[in-house]
Write an enzyme that holds these catalytic residues in place. Structure first.
Site, PDB file in Angstrom:
ATOM      1  N   LYS A  41      38.383  33.484  71.989  1.00 53.93           N
ATOM      2  CA  LYS A  41      37.464  33.639  73.001  1.00 53.93           C
ATOM      3  C   LYS A  41      36.707  32.700  73.834  1.00 53.93           C
ATOM      4  CE  LYS A  41      35.987  37.488  71.139  1.00 53.93           C
ATOM      5  NZ  LYS A  41      36.371  37.288  69.744  1.00 53.93           N
ATOM      6  N   ARG A 120      31.787  45.996  73.121  1.00 53.15           N
ATOM      7  CA  ARG A 120      32.560  46.087  71.985  1.00 53.15           C
ATOM      8  C   ARG A 120      32.794  47.377  71.644  1.00 53.15           C
ATOM      9  NH1 ARG A 120      30.989  40.754  70.022  1.00 53.15           N
ATOM     10  NH2 ARG A 120      32.100  40.158  68.212  1.00 53.15           N
ATOM     11  N   ARG A 159      36.254  26.741  61.423  1.00 53.05           N
ATOM     12  CA  ARG A 159      35.541  26.390  62.605  1.00 53.05           C
ATOM     13  C   ARG A 159      34.199  25.822  62.165  1.00 53.05           C
ATOM     14  NH1 ARG A 159      34.203  31.162  66.546  1.00 53.05           N
ATOM     15  NH2 ARG A 159      33.509  32.312  64.686  1.00 53.05           N
ATOM     16  N   ARG A 192      29.182  28.688  60.758  1.00 56.21           N
ATOM     17  CA  ARG A 192      28.340  29.887  60.909  1.00 56.21           C
ATOM     18  C   ARG A 192      28.383  30.746  59.705  1.00 56.21           C
ATOM     19  NH1 ARG A 192      30.852  32.313  66.811  1.00 56.21           N
ATOM     20  NH2 ARG A 192      30.948  34.089  65.351  1.00 56.21           N
ATOM     21  N   ARG A 203      33.943  41.664  59.471  1.00 51.79           N
ATOM     22  CA  ARG A 203      34.348  41.697  61.069  1.00 51.79           C
ATOM     23  C   ARG A 203      35.534  42.137  61.473  1.00 51.79           C
ATOM     24  NH1 ARG A 203      33.158  35.416  61.809  1.00 51.79           N
ATOM     25  NH2 ARG A 203      33.410  35.943  63.815  1.00 51.79           N
TER      26      ARG A 203
HETATM   27  P1  AP5 Z   1      36.438  30.514  68.879  1.00 51.96           P
HETATM   28  O1  AP5 Z   1      36.981  30.245  70.477  1.00 51.96           O
HETATM   29  O2  AP5 Z   1      35.212  30.228  68.612  1.00 51.96           O
HETATM   30  O3  AP5 Z   1      36.784  32.225  68.570  1.00 51.96           O
HETATM   31  P2  AP5 Z   1      36.084  33.528  69.104  1.00 51.96           P
HETATM   32  O4  AP5 Z   1      37.130  34.303  69.540  1.00 51.96           O
HETATM   33  O5  AP5 Z   1      35.202  33.040  70.232  1.00 51.96           O
HETATM   34  O6  AP5 Z   1      35.609  33.981  67.866  1.00 51.96           O
HETATM   35  P3  AP5 Z   1      33.906  34.427  67.400  1.00 51.96           P
HETATM   36  O7  AP5 Z   1      34.173  34.284  66.022  1.00 51.96           O
HETATM   37  O8  AP5 Z   1      33.094  33.716  68.447  1.00 51.96           O
HETATM   38  O9  AP5 Z   1      34.401  35.976  68.015  1.00 51.96           O
HETATM   39  P4  AP5 Z   1      33.327  36.899  67.491  1.00 51.96           P
HETATM   40  O10 AP5 Z   1      33.764  38.064  68.455  1.00 51.96           O
HETATM   41  O11 AP5 Z   1      33.434  37.234  66.151  1.00 51.96           O
HETATM   42  O12 AP5 Z   1      31.659  36.327  67.668  1.00 51.96           O
HETATM   43  P5  AP5 Z   1      30.491  36.596  68.312  1.00 51.96           P
HETATM   44  O13 AP5 Z   1      29.911  35.461  68.630  1.00 51.96           O
HETATM   45  O14 AP5 Z   1      30.902  37.435  69.732  1.00 51.96           O
HETATM   46  O15 AP5 Z   1      37.730  29.923  68.124  1.00 51.96           O
HETATM   47  C1  AP5 Z   1      37.869  30.293  66.735  1.00 51.96           C
HETATM   48  C2  AP5 Z   1      38.040  28.849  66.205  1.00 51.96           C
HETATM   49  O16 AP5 Z   1      39.540  28.614  66.120  1.00 51.96           O
HETATM   50  C3  AP5 Z   1      37.310  27.371  66.368  1.00 51.96           C
HETATM   51  O17 AP5 Z   1      37.272  26.651  65.279  1.00 51.96           O
HETATM   52  C4  AP5 Z   1      38.429  27.056  67.673  1.00 51.96           C
HETATM   53  O18 AP5 Z   1      38.268  25.402  67.551  1.00 51.96           O
HETATM   54  C5  AP5 Z   1      39.704  27.316  66.846  1.00 51.96           C
HETATM   55  N1  AP5 Z   1      40.752  27.674  68.118  1.00 51.96           N
HETATM   56  C6  AP5 Z   1      40.500  28.398  69.115  1.00 51.96           C
HETATM   57  N2  AP5 Z   1      41.659  28.272  69.722  1.00 51.96           N
HETATM   58  C7  AP5 Z   1      42.689  28.076  69.104  1.00 51.96           C
HETATM   59  C8  AP5 Z   1      44.058  27.911  69.413  1.00 51.96           C
HETATM   60  N3  AP5 Z   1      44.718  28.016  70.326  1.00 51.96           N
HETATM   61  N4  AP5 Z   1      44.925  26.999  68.473  1.00 51.96           N
HETATM   62  C9  AP5 Z   1      44.085  26.582  67.345  1.00 51.96           C
HETATM   63  N5  AP5 Z   1      42.773  26.743  67.113  1.00 51.96           N
HETATM   64  C10 AP5 Z   1      42.011  27.488  67.906  1.00 51.96           C
HETATM   65  O19 AP5 Z   1      29.922  37.866  67.313  1.00 51.96           O
HETATM   66  C11 AP5 Z   1      29.183  37.435  66.481  1.00 51.96           C
HETATM   67  C12 AP5 Z   1      28.515  38.789  65.912  1.00 51.96           C
HETATM   68  O20 AP5 Z   1      27.581  38.984  66.771  1.00 51.96           O
HETATM   69  C13 AP5 Z   1      29.162  40.104  65.760  1.00 51.96           C
HETATM   70  O21 AP5 Z   1      29.974  40.093  64.494  1.00 51.96           O
HETATM   71  C14 AP5 Z   1      28.171  40.994  65.633  1.00 51.96           C
HETATM   72  O22 AP5 Z   1      27.558  40.998  64.261  1.00 51.96           O
HETATM   73  C15 AP5 Z   1      27.324  40.395  66.851  1.00 51.96           C
HETATM   74  N6  AP5 Z   1      27.496  40.822  68.176  1.00 51.96           N
HETATM   75  C16 AP5 Z   1      27.657  40.131  69.235  1.00 51.96           C
HETATM   76  N7  AP5 Z   1      28.189  40.911  70.242  1.00 51.96           N
HETATM   77  C17 AP5 Z   1      28.133  42.267  69.987  1.00 51.96           C
HETATM   78  C18 AP5 Z   1      28.180  43.436  70.467  1.00 51.96           C
HETATM   79  N8  AP5 Z   1      28.525  43.375  71.820  1.00 51.96           N
HETATM   80  N9  AP5 Z   1      28.020  44.687  69.709  1.00 51.96           N
HETATM   81  C19 AP5 Z   1      27.560  44.573  68.522  1.00 51.96           C
HETATM   82  N10 AP5 Z   1      27.528  43.230  68.051  1.00 51.96           N
HETATM   83  C20 AP5 Z   1      27.541  42.254  68.372  1.00 51.96           C
HETATM   84 MG    MG Z   2      32.904  33.061  70.108  1.00 54.79          MG
END
Ligand code: AP5
Ligand code: MG
Length: 256
Positions: A41, A120, A159, A192, A203
């Site tokens: 994302k 979410r 990552r 991370r 997760r």
């Molecule tokens: P990346 O683009 O970083 O993936 P992402 O989908 O953004 O993954 P996240 O881990 O950031 O998602 P998340 O939803 O768990 O985290 P968030 O920060 O929202 O890509 C991942 C890797 O793959 C990278 O190394 C990239 O280079 C590689 N890649 C990407 N595309 C590729 C492709 N096409 N081919 C190959 N490689 C590729 O949330 C973190 C935490 O915060 C949650 O667990 C929770 O505790 C809290 N939180 C955040 N928002 C909320 C909410 N709304 N409600 C409750 N808790 C929340």
């Molecule tokens: Mg992200």
């Protein structure tokens, strides 16, 4: 802490500044990005932003922006949220909704936005609808990225993130030129806390429990667009770009 870029206000609503405040673009896209942790994302949000200008607004980034801050500067509620995140658990709806409300200015932005990681839960989605209704704004689409579980785990495990400018790398798919050093700013790369094996599994469980109701919620509103996240970031972006261009064309046709 003052951060001056298009996300400065989102990350630090009481001190950050935004470089985009004096412009008024004509075709803002307002999007929500859904999909499993690690599906890509954040990577897509950056690519979409380059072409369509909408600001990437990640709730996870807000929590991570406290990294390195002195403990006494972090509120007890925020400390609790960070602990939940470290363990791969969801932060409470009340906390996240209040956090987004405090940043309402970014939702009103003339450039549009891409909410990444919010909502979410259906509770958060309803709260977002209420915020947007109050601002007389509407979502253009909810992009839901899909990928098999094994590939998601591989993307998360490899990552690495720059501690300074937040650029994301992948040890196998997009490695930095010099090991552990950011190509763009020379900052040190880190893994991370929630990209360790145990939080990754938690997760994914949390995501699998909440994804379907959320997708149904947006499907019922006619907003959900499913996109395969298989292939390179550019391949996934090309699929995304096609859909977003269609939305803009339909909008232009409706206004003509
Ligand atoms: P990346 O683009 O970083 O993936 P992402 O989908 O953004 O993954 P996240 O881990 O950031 O998602 P998340 O939803 O768990 O985290 P968030 O920060 O929202 O890509 C991942 C890797 O793959 C990278 O190394 C990239 O280079 C590689 N890649 C990407 N595309 C590729 C492709 N096409 N081919 C190959 N490689 C590729 O949330 C973190 C935490 O915060 C949650 O667990 C929770 O505790 C809290 N939180 C955040 N928002 C909320 C909410 N709304 N409600 C409750 N808790 C929340
Ligand atoms: Mg992200």
């Amino acid at each position: 802490m003052a951060i001056e870029n298009s996300q400065g206000v989102w990350l630090f609503p009481n001190g950050g500044t935004c470089t985009r405040t004096d412009c008024n673009p004509r075709r803002p896209l307002r999007l929500v990005l859904l999909g499993a942790p690690g599906v890509g994302k954040g990577t897509q949000a950056d690519l979409i932003s380059e072409e369509f200008s909408s600001c990437p607004l990640s709730t996870g980034d807000v929590f991570r922006a406290t990294r390195g801050m002195p403990k006494e500067k972090i509120s007890p509620a925020m400390r609790e949220a960070i602990e939940a995140m470290r363990n791969g658990l969801l932060v409470s709806d009340d906390m996240v909704i209040a956090m987004v409300e405090e940043r309402g200015r970014c939702l009103k932005c003339g450039y549009g936005f891409m909410l990444d990681g919010f909502p979410r839960t259906v509770g958060q989605a309803k709260a977002l609808d209420a915020m947007l209704a109050e601002m007389k704004l509407e979502l253009d689409a909810v992009l839901s990225y899909t990928l098999d579980r094994d590939s998601v785990v591989e993307r998360l495990s490899g990552r690495r993130t720059c501690g300074k400018c937040k650029t994301t790398y992948h040890l196998r798919f997009s490695p930095p030129k010099v090991e552990e050093v950011c190509d763009l700013c020379g900052g040190e790369l880190y893994q991370r806390d929630d990209d360790r094996p145990e939080p990754i599994l938690k997760r994914l469980e949390q995501y699998e429990a909440s994804a379907l109701p959320l997708e149904e919620y947006y499907k019922a509103q006619g907003l959900l667009l499913e996109i395969s996240a298989e292939g390179s970031p550019q391949t996934v972006f090309e699929r995304t770009r096609g859909l977003l261009r269609s939305i803009l064309q339909e909008r232009s046709a409706a206004q003509a």
